[in-house]
Design an enzyme around this catalytic site. Structure first.
Site, short mmCIF file in Angstrom:
data_model
loop_
_atom_site.label_atom_id
_atom_site.label_comp_id
_atom_site.label_asym_id
_atom_site.label_seq_id
_atom_site.Cartn_x
_atom_site.Cartn_y
_atom_site.Cartn_z
N HIS A 457 0.81 -1.22 0.00
CA HIS A 457 0.00 0.00 0.00
C HIS A 457 0.84 1.27 0.00
O HIS A 457 2.00 1.27 0.35
CB HIS A 457 -1.05 -0.03 1.12
CG HIS A 457 -0.54 0.14 2.52
ND1 HIS A 457 -1.38 0.43 3.57
CD2 HIS A 457 0.69 0.04 3.05
CE1 HIS A 457 -0.68 0.50 4.67
NE2 HIS A 457 0.56 0.28 4.40
N GLU A 458 0.21 2.33 -0.44
CA GLU A 458 0.84 3.64 -0.69
C GLU A 458 1.96 3.53 -1.74
O GLU A 458 2.96 4.23 -1.67
CB GLU A 458 1.39 4.25 0.61
CG GLU A 458 0.38 4.41 1.71
CD GLU A 458 -0.88 5.15 1.29
OE1 GLU A 458 -0.82 5.90 0.30
OE2 GLU A 458 -1.91 4.98 1.93
N GLY A 459 1.77 2.68 -2.72
CA GLY A 459 2.74 2.54 -3.80
C GLY A 459 3.59 1.30 -3.61
O GLY A 459 4.39 1.23 -2.69
#
Length: 607
Positions: A457-459
């Site tokens: 998550h978040e890239g």
């Protein structure tokens, strides 16, 4: 074993955070006020979070047909966190903040992440509000951001869609002007949104009075078609419950509906949702679709959202770090108390001798040292990045600009390196426990499950790698990479004057030269497909070089401190990293330098 001595050493002996009090913004603070904040957060984490980490893992959120139900412990923990003032810790006194340095705020939040990252604290809510403070109108700040900082409302970020995932250029949620007077709403230009958003953390719950969604969507052109690419993306505030210009609930539900809860491997204490915007389940008078208010200018949504995303990426790195640290502490305690086997002497093992504790075995020490080097090194990295945030916001103009650029380069590392290597620390913690580690009788299996999310998550790792090699090391003609090299070389120079450190300074210098050569070689043809084919090995090598630098710099501070077990441990962890970890970069950088096509060129059918 307590985290606090490590935090105190990094903040005070290494980063010298008390020197920030000489700046006007932090002039009211002192070592005593910083310690009081850390004391409070450590206590809340110990009392309201840690005892319920297993509870929130086994009592997953569920939808009862009307609302999402969470354990009472989650409600209590979130209330205690909001009452501590940490949601607005870095904000101005004028709006109820503490004007704390972000470095201290990050350190204080580490206690919550270690006690129960699954319960969560305020990362998304604070990030949501911070974005609005930077890009919102005065009314949007007053109505939405301030009520998030107070804990009355919470916030989310809604980027991904089921059909698009991380490919934001393929966002299909559409926003159309809400009536002829859409520009005249006191809360900002008013639109109606229709679409679906996936993987929304804390997207539905009853923990706060309202949930403020920040939603990426596209405004159709005159032909009714959505603009292509990321340049057509705009950002909207979409509250779960409608509010007026005085921040009062109108009593009307916005057309934001829960489509389902995602059932996760770990991090089960926080809801993760699929949300439908404008499907008609909660129709709003005056038109079709969910009501949203434009933030900033049309088409600049992604630029605004990166304010929150970059903040969240450092937050994810801290979460990964502290999960690794929790596993390290647990496995260290187990190793000190678990008798098994006997030491190997000149004549082999003597079965008549009493069993040894497993911490006496060299391979267990190896696994513990690996965890210590990963987790304490990652914590130092995260706090260093937090210190750069303070420099960017309160430093002299030249120093602030340097901090901005260094943060650009280091953010992919701050997110990805702990996500990979503190996860490995959790795996080693299970290994130290042996078969018991693979059971739910001990917490280390949950730490691993919780941490596995952070590489995604978040890239994802791949996205962070392409951001680093494809953008960050190139931006402003490579100036950010040059600034980082200057700081690394300054540490090397200091190490060369300390006899015990010179050999490590030389090793770091060689690693930095390898990294620089590989960066040039990757881009030698100027072909992005060739350069980025091995972006992840580049990310790994870059991260290990940065962590070696961080450890050498921390070790120089430790070397100057009085003799103690903590000093010996820090120097030992530094030596471990240089002997066991830094040499790995050669293999990673070899494929980068050669622009090895093995992975990129293999045809699909060959798999």
């Amino acid at each position: 074993m307590s985290l606090r001595p490590t935090v105190d050493f990094l903040l005070n002996d290494w980063l010298g955070v008390e020197s920030l009090n000489q700046r006007e913004r932090f002039a009211d603070h002192s070592r005593e006020t910083f310690d009081a904040v850390l004391d409070t957060c450590e206590r809340i984490a110990r009392e309201k979070y840690a005892p319920f980490n297993r509870t929130v893992d086994t009592q997953e959120p569920h939808f009862d047909g009307e609302r999402v139900v969470l354990p009472q412990a989650t409600h209590d923990a979130q209330k205690a966190y909001a009452e501590s003032g940490m949601l607005s810790a870095a904000q101005d006194y004028a709006i109820g903040g503490m004007q704390l340095p972000y470095t201290v705020e990050a350190a204080a939040n580490a206690f919550f992440a270690m006690a129960s990252v699954s319960i969560g604290s305020g990362m998304l809510t604070t990030g949501n509000a911070n974005l609005l403070m930077a890009h919102g109108t005065e009314a949007q700040k007053r109505v939405f951001a301030l009520n998030e900082f107070s804990g009355r409302w919470s916030g989310t970020m809604c980027l991904s869609e089921p059909q698009a995932g991380s490919s934001l250029s393929d966002v299909a949620t559409r926003a159309t002007p809400d009536g002829d007077d859409f520009m005249n709403d006191p809360l900002g230009p008013r639109f109606r949104l229709k679409g679906n958003k996936m993987w929304i953390s804390a997207g539905e719950h009853e923990l706060t009075e309202n949930i403020i969604h920040l939603v990426l969507a596209k405004i159709p052109g005159a032909d009714g078609k959505l603009p292509p690419g990321v340049k057509g993306i705009s950002l909207f505030i979409v509250p779960k419950k409608l509010v007026d210009a005085d921040a009062k609930l109108t009593g009307e539900r916005n057309d934001v509906a829960l489509a389902g809860l995602n059932h996760k491997c770990g991090w089960r204490g926080t809801t993760n949702t699929l949300l439908n915007f404008g499907e008609g389940k909660f129709p709003v008078r005056g038109g079709a679709g969910a009501v949203g208010y434009l933030v900033g200018q049309p088409g600049e949504g992604l630029r605004c959202m990166f304010h929150m995303m970059n903040e969240a990426r450092i937050g994810v790195g801290m979460a990964a770090t502290m999960l690794g640290m929790a596993g390290y502490h647990a496995s260290l305690d187990y190793a000190k108390n678990r008798p098994q086997g006997r030491p190997v002497g000149p004549e082999g093992k003597d079965p008549s001798r009493p069993q040894s504790r497993i911490i006496e075995h060299a391979d267990v020490k190896r696994m513990l040292l690996a965890q210590k080097s990963y987790c304490e090194g990652a914590l130092a990295l995260e706090l260093y990045c937090a210190r750069l945030v303070d420099e960017q916001h309160t430093g002299a103009p030249e120093a602030a600009d340097e901090a901005r650029l260094l943060l650009e380069v280091l953010t992919p590392i701050a997110k990805s390196w702990p996500s990979e290597w503190c996860l490995e620390a959790n795996s080693l913690a299970i290994q130290v426990h042996g078969g018991y580690g693979y059971t739910r009788d001990f917490p280390v299996e949950q730490y691993w499950r919780d941490n596995r999310l952070n590489m995604i998550h978040e890239g994802t790792h791949g996205i962070q790698a392409m951001d680093l090699l494809g953008r960050k090391v190139l931006m402003e003609n490579g100036r950010g990479l040059q600034l980082l090299a200057q700081r690394i070389n300054a540490t090397i120079e200091r190490a060369m004057h300390v006899p015990d450190m010179a050999v490590h300074g030389n090793a770091l210098g060689q690693a930095l030269a390898q990294l620089g050569a590989a960066t040039k070689a990757a881009w030698a043809t100027g072909n992005p497909a060739e350069a980025l084919a091995n972006a992840v090995p580049y990310l790994q090598a870059f991260g290990h070089t940065v962590l070696a630098w961080i450890w050498l710099d921390v070790a120089l501070a430790a070397q100057a401190s009085p003799e103690s077990a903590a000093r010996t441990g820090r120097l030992g962890a530094m030596r471990f990293f240089f002997h066991y970890e830094l040499p790995k970069i050669g293999a990673w950088l070899a494929v980068v330098s050669q622009r090895d096509p093995t992975c990129a060129a293999l045809p699909e059918e060959a798999f």
